[in-house]
Design a protein around this motif. Structure first.
Motif, PDB file in Angstrom:
ATOM      1  N   ALA A   1      -2.753  -4.488  -6.230  1.00  0.00           N
ATOM      2  CA  ALA A   1      -3.127  -3.076  -6.201  1.00  0.00           C
ATOM      3  C   ALA A   1      -2.354  -2.377  -5.105  1.00  0.00           C
ATOM      4  O   ALA A   1      -2.013  -2.969  -4.086  1.00  0.00           O
ATOM      5  CB  ALA A   1      -4.624  -2.934  -5.950  1.00  0.00           C
TER       6      ALA A   1
ATOM      7  N   TYR B   1      -8.244  -5.782 -11.441  1.00  0.00           N
ATOM      8  CA  TYR B   1      -6.824  -5.586 -11.675  1.00  0.00           C
ATOM      9  C   TYR B   1      -6.340  -6.459 -12.833  1.00  0.00           C
ATOM     10  O   TYR B   1      -6.828  -7.573 -13.052  1.00  0.00           O
ATOM     11  CB  TYR B   1      -5.990  -5.847 -10.409  1.00  0.00           C
ATOM     12  CG  TYR B   1      -5.989  -7.281  -9.926  1.00  0.00           C
ATOM     13  CD1 TYR B   1      -5.086  -8.209 -10.433  1.00  0.00           C
ATOM     14  CD2 TYR B   1      -6.875  -7.701  -8.932  1.00  0.00           C
ATOM     15  CE1 TYR B   1      -5.068  -9.525  -9.971  1.00  0.00           C
ATOM     16  CE2 TYR B   1      -6.868  -9.004  -8.472  1.00  0.00           C
ATOM     17  CZ  TYR B   1      -5.958  -9.914  -8.990  1.00  0.00           C
ATOM     18  OH  TYR B   1      -5.953 -11.218  -8.547  1.00  0.00           O
TER      19      TYR B   1
ATOM     20  N   VAL C   1      -5.304  -1.041 -11.874  1.00  0.00           N
ATOM     21  CA  VAL C   1      -6.553  -1.335 -11.153  1.00  0.00           C
ATOM     22  C   VAL C   1      -7.598  -0.345 -11.639  1.00  0.00           C
ATOM     23  O   VAL C   1      -7.355   0.862 -11.661  1.00  0.00           O
ATOM     24  CB  VAL C   1      -6.364  -1.212  -9.630  1.00  0.00           C
ATOM     25  CG1 VAL C   1      -7.693  -1.480  -8.914  1.00  0.00           C
ATOM     26  CG2 VAL C   1      -5.303  -2.169  -9.133  1.00  0.00           C
TER      27      VAL C   1
END
Length: 578
Positions: free
Chosen positions: A56, A223, A327
């Protein structure tokens, strides 16, 4: 002057053929004619060495993943799931997709030449086509992985965490689906990953159920990322950049290809300006869309759950290793509460109809080159014809006839102009002889002749100008359409996307081009006349290596043009005789 303009058009057409030939050689794994020998590929960082890579863009998420430590050796296993269309290896270390094999798609096959030349020459022998196509893999030379996990707090389960595979069937057998359930608990969270594989389907349902087992509320994020090494395909050159590239789509920014070299430049820019905010040249926030790794004929795409916001990221994970992913926030979880997120992974061929059904915009991964605006409707028309005739070879023939009918008025006018030009060739020769020392008067006399005879000196160029975008677009359609991969026509043509193994179509093309040249008005300049006679041979040599479907189109087009031009010329000759 008119002949010079026509010669220039032929030269432009020849250059286009050279470029297409070079691109075709590259796309089939052969070296570019314009690039030096490829350098030795950079070493690919192993997945274990980069497992702590940031999934992320947020700093907190980075700390969460990188903060996960493995205190003791983890016992893991690789679980293999087999359906009728794919065989998938999933490592319980992180629940990572490490290998995905497409059981119904063979690798590219070179048909060789002249039936293999009875085994006398190596270059004649057919090559490849025996092994099935493999997308995800980690073999030391290449890395291609699918990873998922949680961020948002330290110690949450991610793609480094050891999962436990629950008992259950590993093969489709007589059922319509098979599931693999993986469970892990750490950091006050229990994460259950459920992969669902369905019969005849290249879409894998990827479900994540998150349960808060701690005594405090939390806000985890999920994610989904795809990792791939940046090594270009064999033979890739500057005229045809790597067709393996991260791609993304949102309804706001639409489709975008974000090549590995761009991710590399982003990483360099961040390194030069540490601590400063950095925004990549792609959308980073959206409420819809997907991310993918696209390659020639195939694609793998993570499609997150609908109607949830998502951050889209690209990142350099290590030496020659890159990632693209999303994400998604899962909301606030009270102690004992659970939340489920349903994503999908498509990993399979770039079949247009299938891609359209999976999700919006996924069919845009088919790379039709810079003439996509022509190639896409061309493909739609060919697909409609194929639904009736059921053979791609006959589809190309029917499509060629349709194109010829569509442009019939234009080509007929051009052929009439060329036929008239041929009838006044003696007069043009006489004018050149009369004013060979005075170019200005010669041009004036030529213009008067054109005006008197009602001839358009550029009329003969129109068929070439009209056919060039169609020809180039058809090349890209053949190069991008997995539907035609391995599709036969008849007799000796067993794959329309490969060259003619017996060179019959290129020879027919050379003959048809010679006849076409003889029907056209002959240049007065002997050098130009020789060049016009040489062009059919030059084009035929290149067509030996072009996909047979493309050569089939051109042969049929030439035969139709010859018939049309012969009829028009005969009518004009009869009219002149009267």
């Amino acid at each position: 002057m008119d002949i010079n303009k026509r010669s220039i058009l032929w030269i432009v057409f020849a250059v286009s053929l050279v470029i297409l030939w070079n691109n075709w050689m590259i796309s089939t794994g052969k070296p570019s004619m314009f690039a030096p020998a490829p350098a030795k590929p950079a070493a690919v960082a192993s997945a274990s060495a980069t497992a702590a890579g940031t999934p992320a863009p947020a700093a907190a998420a980075a700390a969460a993943v990188n903060g996960t430590a493995v205190a003791a050796p983890i016992k893991t296993e690789v679980v293999t799931i087999t359906t009728d269309v794919m065989r998938v290896d999933i490592d319980t270390l992180g629940g990572t997709i490490k290998r995905l094999e497409l059981l119904k798609h063979k690798g590219s096959a070179d048909p060789g030449w002249l039936g293999g030349c009875w085994g006398l020459f190596e270059f004649c022998k057919p090559k490849g086509g025996n092994n099935t196509e493999v997308l995800f893999s980690e073999d030391g030379k290449h890395v291609y992985l699918g990873e998922t996990g949680l961020v948002g707090a330290p110690g949450l389960p991610n793609h480094q965490t050891a999962f436990v595979a629950q008992p259950g069937p590993r093969m489709l057998n007589d059922g319509n689906q098979v599931k693999l359930v993986l469970e892990a608990e750490q950091g006050g969270v229990k994460l259950t990953k459920t992969f669902t594989f369905k019969k005849g389907d290249y879409v894998v349902d990827v479900q994540h159920t998150v349960t808060n087992t701690s005594a405090a509320a939390m806000a985890p994020q999920l994610y989904l990322q795809l990792k791939h090494d940046g090594t270009p395909p064999a033979g890739s050159g500057f005229m045809n950049p790597s067709f393996i590239a991260p791609t993304m789509y949102t309804s706001e920014s639409h489709y975008k290809k974000y090549e590995f070299k761009k991710i590399e430049k982003d990483a360099e820019a961040q390194k030069e300006n540490p601590g400063k905010p950095f925004t990549p040249d792609h959308v980073t926030k959206s409420n819809d869309g997907w991310v993918a790794i696209a390659q020639h004929f195939f694609v793998s795409a993570f499609i997150p759950q609908d109607k949830l916001p998502r951050d889209i990221f690209t990142k350099k994970e290590g030496d020659n290793l890159y990632s693209i992913g999303v994400v998604q926030p899962l909301g606030n979880l009270a102690p004992g509460a659970s939340v489920t997120n349903n994503a999908r992974l498509y990993s399979g061929p770039q079949d247009t109809d299938t891609l359209k059904q999976v999700t919006e915009g996924l069919d845009l991964v088919k790379d039709y080159g810079w003439l996509a605006i022509v190639a896409r409707p061309m493909w739609a028309a060919m697909a409609a014809i194929h639904s009736v005739v059921g053979n791609w070879g006959w589809t190309i023939i029917a499509f060629t006839v349709a194109i010829k009918l569509l442009f019939f008025p234009l080509s007929a006018a051009s052929f009439r102009s060329m036929a008239k030009m041929k009838t006044v060739t003696p007069k043009m020769t006489a004018i050149r002889e009369r004013y060979k020392g005075d170019p200005q008067k010669m041009n004036q006399a030529m213009m008067e002749l054109y005006k008197t005879e009602k001839i358009n000196p550029l009329g003969g160029c129109l068929p070439i100008l009209v056919q060039m975008p169609v020809f180039i677009a058809l090349y890209w359609v053949l190069n991008a359409s997995v539907e035609m991969r391995g599709a036969p026509w008849a007799l000796w043509i067993t794959d329309l996307t490969q060259h003619d193994p017996w060179a019959i179509l290129p020879i027919l093309y050379a003959i048809s081009m010679y006849i076409t040249t003889r029907l056209n008005p002959q240049p007065a300049d002997p050098v130009q006349a020789k060049m016009m006679m040489f062009m059919p041979i030059a084009f035929s040599v290149m067509f030996f290596f072009f996909p047979s479907g493309l050569v089939l189109y051109w042969v049929v087009n030439n035969l139709l043009s010859i018939a049309q031009q012969w009829v028009i010329t005969k009518k004009l000759e009869i009219g002149t005789a009267k």
